[in-house]
Design an enzyme around this catalytic site. Structure first.
Site, PDB file in Angstrom:
ATOM      1  N   SER A 112       0.800  -1.215   0.000  1.00 51.82           N
ATOM      2  CA  SER A 112       0.000   0.000   0.000  1.00 51.82           C
ATOM      3  C   SER A 112       0.839   1.275   0.000  1.00 51.82           C
ATOM      4  CB  SER A 112      -0.958  -0.037   1.194  1.00 51.82           C
ATOM      5  OG  SER A 112      -1.885   0.998   1.088  1.00 51.82           O
ATOM      6  N   HIS A 113       0.665   2.084   1.050  1.00 50.22           N
ATOM      7  CA  HIS A 113       1.351   3.376   1.126  1.00 50.22           C
ATOM      8  C   HIS A 113       2.769   3.247   1.671  1.00 50.22           C
ATOM      9  CE1 HIS A 113      -0.469   2.280   4.869  1.00 50.22           C
ATOM     10  NE2 HIS A 113       0.401   3.041   5.486  1.00 50.22           N
ATOM     11  N   ASP A 276      -2.050   6.644  -3.369  1.00 50.26           N
ATOM     12  CA  ASP A 276      -0.947   5.884  -2.776  1.00 50.26           C
ATOM     13  C   ASP A 276      -0.478   4.760  -3.695  1.00 50.26           C
ATOM     14  OD1 ASP A 276      -3.078   4.145  -2.504  1.00 50.26           O
ATOM     15  OD2 ASP A 276      -2.387   3.355  -0.582  1.00 50.26           O
ATOM     16  N   ASP A 278      -1.030   1.552  -4.134  1.00 47.98           N
ATOM     17  CA  ASP A 278      -1.961   0.655  -4.825  1.00 47.98           C
ATOM     18  C   ASP A 278      -3.280   1.338  -5.181  1.00 47.98           C
ATOM     19  OD1 ASP A 278      -2.555   0.793  -2.093  1.00 47.98           O
ATOM     20  OD2 ASP A 278      -3.512  -1.170  -2.081  1.00 47.98           O
ATOM     21  N   ASP A 280      -5.637   3.033  -3.487  1.00 47.36           N
ATOM     22  CA  ASP A 280      -6.884   3.099  -2.713  1.00 47.36           C
ATOM     23  C   ASP A 280      -6.964   4.337  -1.817  1.00 47.36           C
ATOM     24  OD1 ASP A 280      -4.997   2.144  -0.959  1.00 47.36           O
ATOM     25  OD2 ASP A 280      -6.101   0.321  -0.386  1.00 47.36           O
ATOM     26  N   ARG A 281      -5.830   5.000  -1.571  1.00 51.51           N
ATOM     27  CA  ARG A 281      -5.879   6.220  -0.734  1.00 51.51           C
ATOM     28  C   ARG A 281      -5.827   7.475  -1.600  1.00 51.51           C
ATOM     29  NH1 ARG A 281      -2.556   5.463   4.788  1.00 51.51           N
ATOM     30  NH2 ARG A 281      -3.161   3.325   5.226  1.00 51.51           N
ATOM     31  N   LYS A 375     -11.458   0.908  -0.638  1.00 55.17           N
ATOM     32  CA  LYS A 375     -11.459   2.348  -0.848  1.00 55.17           C
ATOM     33  C   LYS A 375     -10.886   2.643  -2.236  1.00 55.17           C
ATOM     34  CE  LYS A 375      -7.426   2.779   2.180  1.00 55.17           C
ATOM     35  NZ  LYS A 375      -7.242   1.572   2.968  1.00 55.17           N
TER      36      LYS A 375
HETATM   37  C1  G16 Z   1      -5.124  -0.321   5.575  1.00 54.40           C
HETATM   38  C2  G16 Z   1      -6.562  -0.656   5.633  1.00 54.40           C
HETATM   39  C3  G16 Z   1      -7.331   0.595   5.956  1.00 54.40           C
HETATM   40  C4  G16 Z   1      -6.833   1.196   7.253  1.00 54.40           C
HETATM   41  C5  G16 Z   1      -5.366   1.345   7.250  1.00 54.40           C
HETATM   42  C6  G16 Z   1      -4.942   1.658   8.648  1.00 54.40           C
HETATM   43  O1  G16 Z   1      -4.947   0.659   4.573  1.00 54.40           O
HETATM   44  O2  G16 Z   1      -6.988  -1.190   4.393  1.00 54.40           O
HETATM   45  O3  G16 Z   1      -8.678   0.326   6.009  1.00 54.40           O
HETATM   46  O4  G16 Z   1      -7.350   2.465   7.452  1.00 54.40           O
HETATM   47  O5  G16 Z   1      -4.760   0.176   6.836  1.00 54.40           O
HETATM   48  O6  G16 Z   1      -3.618   1.783   8.775  1.00 54.40           O
HETATM   49  P1  G16 Z   1      -2.980   1.804  10.215  1.00 54.40           P
HETATM   50  O7  G16 Z   1      -3.436   0.565  10.929  1.00 54.40           O
HETATM   51  O8  G16 Z   1      -1.527   1.855   9.944  1.00 54.40           O
HETATM   52  O9  G16 Z   1      -3.489   3.047  10.888  1.00 54.40           O
HETATM   53  P2  G16 Z   1      -3.969   0.482   3.345  1.00 54.40           P
HETATM   54  O10 G16 Z   1      -4.209   1.650   2.438  1.00 54.40           O
HETATM   55  O11 G16 Z   1      -2.611   0.487   3.979  1.00 54.40           O
HETATM   56  O12 G16 Z   1      -4.302  -0.817   2.742  1.00 54.40           O
END
Ligand code: G16
Length: 539
Positions: A112-113, A276, A278, A280-281, A375
């Site tokens: 992801s990010h 981000d 992938d 989704d953000r 998302k």
């Molecule tokens: C993932 C989940 C999101 C969540 C995030 C939280 O995001 O898919 O629903 O908000 O983790 O991150 P943390 O636990 O670090 O606060 P992503 O975009 O990383 O897949």
């Protein structure tokens, strides 16, 4: 030929909020990735007749992981894989392909990010037939199996060419390579009024979209520049690179600095956005103006009638507990359902499947709707552009009008990174224990009304989840503490601050939240326990 390979288990393959996320070098250890994939396959059970979609955000090791995955799927009896061309698929596009083809699940290789590259992070996101990431009951089972795994199956063959669209076979398994962007564009065209958006750009509207050298670059070029007519060059860092060109693909004020600097300069475009790794953000910016993700969710919800797909009404809205309460006021005004869930998009899935919510969002720069079960960064950008096209107002005007109508939730997040797991866990445990004793105590002028862990009872599957600790103050302010679930090593403590004001609308959030942030440090004894007197990242 199918081979069965003996292996020894790793003991750290527990999935967090967004799948399994590890340092790339950890993922590249002998049989590490294979063990994890086989653990998922064993959890599913009989794979005959099953169809999965697979792709990744193009980060380092994506190409190797996809080839391993194809060969393991064929050896384990999977009927068919749908693969994004060259192994690329964004998380939202993957969810769409999964749902559209009624497949049994999907795999997106992404952290992801988190940064990519050999010294960065790698991850596996696993969704089931709902199109959303699997619930905790399943991730727990995968984790159990991963600790006992003794062998995995793999097909011995040359690498498969996934650069051309079309169908081929490995053993009995069908491999269909598709253009993942085409389906995604079709979906967006059904949701939004593309003609209105074309008109907007025809009038000379300018935007900058920062794809951060990650997966959304080609999607953004196709949609914003080629279809909607945004000027060439509106999409920057559009080329997906294995290490994201050294960028940290987290679309926030700290890591999307280049975009932020541009949008706060005199050359700023009318609209700025970043996605981000992938896709989704998302982060939304106006000219010298930043919209918090919590406000963004509230504003999109308030304007649902402007979007063709939602004009006939929406079910309700969901937000994670750490997200500000801005959207709660909108839900109340529109008399629609409102749900507060733990952090993690998977908690929205049951609510969407049962028609309780249409929109949902999180403070961590995630917004989306029930068009898919993840998302969706580009969806959020198109939604904002649609509001601008239909109202003729700027991002700043839209946001300030919103505050004028509903009041403003000043909001900031403080991240304390690189803390040992033990220190992080102990801090949270000790804080939880002392919560009841905090009632009626005053810190930096803020008096505590209630302090409790956030506990969620899922109205659909009746599971109970505890995530984070919330301190509520008598003036409506809140502090939320939780441990990040997406790190690849150590612990990150997140502290979320919110202070609501109905009249005082144009202050600097740092001023409005200064005393509350001091209170947050004292209440959780952050300096004493972590040695940190200020946060590493503030967004
Ligand atoms: C993932 C989940 C999101 C969540 C995030 C939280 O995001 O898919 O629903 O908000 O983790 O991150 P943390 O636990 O670090 O606060 P992503 O975009 O990383 O897949």
């Amino acid at each position: 030929m199918i081979k069965t390979i003996a292996t020894t288990p790793y003991t750290d393959q527990k999935m967090g909020t967004g799948g399994l996320r590890k340092k790339t070098k950890v993922m590249m250890q002998p049989n590490y990735f294979e063990n994890f994939i086989q653990s998922i396959f064993n959890t599913i059970g009989d794979l005959r007749g099953k169809v999965f979609i697979v792709g990744g955000d193009g980060r380092f090791f994506n190409d190797i992981a996809i080839q391993k995955f194809i060969k393991m799927a064929a050896a384990n009896g999977v009927a068919k894989l749908i693969i994004g061309q060259n192994g690329f698929v964004s998380t939202p596009a993957g969810s769409n392909i999964l749902l559209k083809n009624h497949t049994d699940g999907g795999f997106v290789f992404s952290a992801s990010h988190n940064p990519g590259g050999e010294n960065g992070d790698f991850g596996v996101k696993y969704a089931n037939a709902t199109g959303g990431q699997v619930p905790t009951s399943i991730t727990d089972k995968i984790y159990q199996i991963s600790k006992e795994i003794k062998e995995f199956k793999i097909y011995e063959s040359d690498d498969i060419d996934i650069s051309k669209i079309g169908t081929q076979k490995l053993g009995d398994m069908i491999i269909e390579v598709i253009d993942p962007i085409k389906d995604y564009v079709e979906m967006m065209e059904k949701i939004f009024d593309f003609e209105a958006l074309k008109q907007l750009f025809k009038k000379g509207f300018t935007m900058r979209f920062d794809a951060m050298n990650a997966v959304t670059g080609p999607y953004a070029i196709r949609i914003f520049e080629e279809i909607l007519g945004a000027a060439k060059g509106s999409v920057v860092h559009a080329q997906p690179l294995p290490d994201f060109g050294g960028l940290h693909p987290d679309p926030n004020l700290v890591y999307a600095k280049e975009l932020v600097d541009f949008m706060y300069s005199d050359q700023a475009a009318d609209f700025g956005a970043a996605n981000d790794g992938d896709g989704d953000r998302n982060m939304i910016l106006g000219k010298k103006f930043f919209v918090t993700p919590s406000d963004s969710l509230a504003i999109l919800t308030d304007n649902y009638k402007l979007i063709p797909a939602y004009a006939n009404g929406i079910y309700g809205v969901g937000k994670s507990a750490a997200t500000s309460t801005a959207v709660a006021r909108v839900a109340k005004a529109h008399n629609i359902g409102y749900y507060e869930v733990p952090t993690g998009w998977k908690y929205f899935v049951n609510l969407m499947d049962s028609n309780r919510i249409t929109f949902c969002g999180e403070e961590s720069f995630g917004t989306g709707s029930s068009h898919i079960r993840e998302k969706d960064g580009i969806w959020a950008v198109l939604f904002w552009l649609s509001i601008i096209a239909k109202t003729g107002k700027s991002v700043e005007e839209i946001t300030k009008e919103h505050w004028g109508k509903y009041g403003r939730s000043y909001y900031m997040r403080f991240d304390f990174e690189g803390i040992s797991t033990e220190v992080g866990d102990t801090l949270m445990k000790d804080l939880e224990n002392k919560l009841p004793s905090l009632k009626d105590k005053t810190f930096e002028g803020f008096t505590i009304e209630k302090a409790a862990p956030f506990i969620y009872n899922d109205p659909v599957d009746h599971s109970t989840t505890q995530n984070g600790l919330i301190v509520y103050f008598t003036d409506g302010s809140r502090i939320v503490y939780r441990l990040s679930g997406t790190g690849s090593s150590g612990a990150t403590i997140r502290v979320y601050l919110e202070r609501y004001s109905l009249k005082d609308l144009n202050q600097d959030p740092r001023d409005m939240l200064q005393n509350l942030s001091k209170a947050a440090m004292i209440i959780a004894e952050i300096p004493e326990r972590t040695g940190k007197h200020q946060a590493d990242v503030v967004t």
